[in-house]
Design a protein around this motif. Sequence first.
Motif, PDB file in Angstrom:
ATOM      1  N   ILE A   7      35.937  58.527  -7.807  1.00  0.00           N
ATOM      2  CA  ILE A   7      35.859  58.340  -6.357  1.00  0.00           C
ATOM      3  C   ILE A   7      37.009  59.100  -5.724  1.00  0.00           C
ATOM      4  O   ILE A   7      38.177  58.865  -6.051  1.00  0.00           O
ATOM      5  N   GLY A  87      37.488  50.348  -6.827  1.00  0.00           N
ATOM      6  CA  GLY A  87      36.381  49.587  -7.405  1.00  0.00           C
ATOM      7  C   GLY A  87      35.994  48.393  -6.554  1.00  0.00           C
ATOM      8  O   GLY A  87      34.848  47.919  -6.611  1.00  0.00           O
ATOM      9  N   ILE A  94      29.165  51.986  -7.131  1.00  0.00           N
ATOM     10  CA  ILE A  94      29.518  52.078  -8.550  1.00  0.00           C
ATOM     11  C   ILE A  94      28.796  51.070  -9.437  1.00  0.00           C
ATOM     12  O   ILE A  94      29.128  50.938 -10.609  1.00  0.00           O
ATOM     13  N   TYR A  97      27.654  52.089 -12.996  1.00  0.00           N
ATOM     14  CA  TYR A  97      28.624  52.781 -13.857  1.00  0.00           C
ATOM     15  C   TYR A  97      29.436  51.802 -14.696  1.00  0.00           C
ATOM     16  O   TYR A  97      29.705  50.669 -14.288  1.00  0.00           O
ATOM     17  N   TRP A 100      34.890  53.445 -13.364  1.00  0.00           N
ATOM     18  CA  TRP A 100      35.156  54.215 -12.154  1.00  0.00           C
ATOM     19  C   TRP A 100      36.605  54.692 -12.219  1.00  0.00           C
ATOM     20  O   TRP A 100      37.428  54.112 -12.933  1.00  0.00           O
ATOM     21  N   ASN A 138      34.561  48.981 -15.077  1.00  0.00           N
ATOM     22  CA  ASN A 138      33.886  48.455 -13.895  1.00  0.00           C
ATOM     23  C   ASN A 138      33.393  47.030 -14.131  1.00  0.00           C
ATOM     24  O   ASN A 138      32.200  46.762 -14.318  1.00  0.00           O
TER      25      ASN A 138
END
Length: 330
Positions: A7, A87, A94, A97, A100, A138
């Motif tokens: 990100i 996060g 996200i 995933y 992250w 995550n």
Amino acid sequence: MKKIIFICPYFGKYPNYFNLTLNSIKYNDTIDWLIITDIKKIYEYPQNVKIINMTFDELREKVQSVFDFKISLDTPYKICDYKCAYGYIFKEYISSYDFWGHCDFDCIYGDLRKYLTENILNKYEKVYYLGHLSLYKNIERINKIFKCKIDEEIDYEKIYSNKEIYAFDELGIVNILNYNDIKIYSDFSFADIHIWDRAFTLIKAKINFETGKMYFEIDKNKKRIFSFNNGKLYGFSIDKKDKYKIEKEEYMYIHLQKRFMDNYVNNIDEFLIIPNKFIDYQDINRDFIIKNTKDNILYKRYIKTRRSYNKRKDKFNFLKMIKRKIFGLK
């Protein structure tokens, strides 16, 4: 294979070699990037990059919406303190995933998956600890762990409501993770360039996990040049014991530490990185390495970097002095 997304909020203007960074990202096609930016200039973004156009004011509102106290986010540089909370702030992006992370764009990336192995991702919930590239598992516990208050200094409410920069994404979050007995994978696989050496000297910012303090190791004995070759990043140097032997080492990525660089590359798939510029690939021999690893290399970009830093430093010291006078501090 664990799914990874970086990100990257970015506002203002990309580095003049952003096309090279993007191309290095393209080669890492099993990893995704989410760029949140106000930059409207058209680039050839690869398929693994998603762009969300957002003004800085809109980003501030987005960040404010997830906290129940008034945050301080007046400049893009302050975003650094929020990196460890991505996060939590950007959770809607996200969900699919496993990890992250955040990374910088003053970098050229090599083969990331070679170093972010499944074994490492299975074993650790935090991979690396520096602002220019870090990963978090995550899961809700890790995504909210930045909220853990250790003492009066390491307190996210204080940090996020204050204009000052706390390096919360590095020192603060590492102290919190240590406090919660969460192991961090910290082996160095990247080339972090020391900003104040004219030649490419590597610097390692290490953290003493017992004290939570950061210290630096600078490798003055070996200077390097680098090549990017179809997704692979290599460093080249002269062997200290055999001055006619060229050492070649692969790296995860090179972090140029906001160094001003000229971009003369025509073939973005094969090029060289020398102390002040990117150039098209050519044969790497001993004379070429020696020429481009001298300590006394003089170039305008270095001077510009130095002046830019000194201006920021002078401004910071001036504001700090005014603040002390206002509040009667010594």
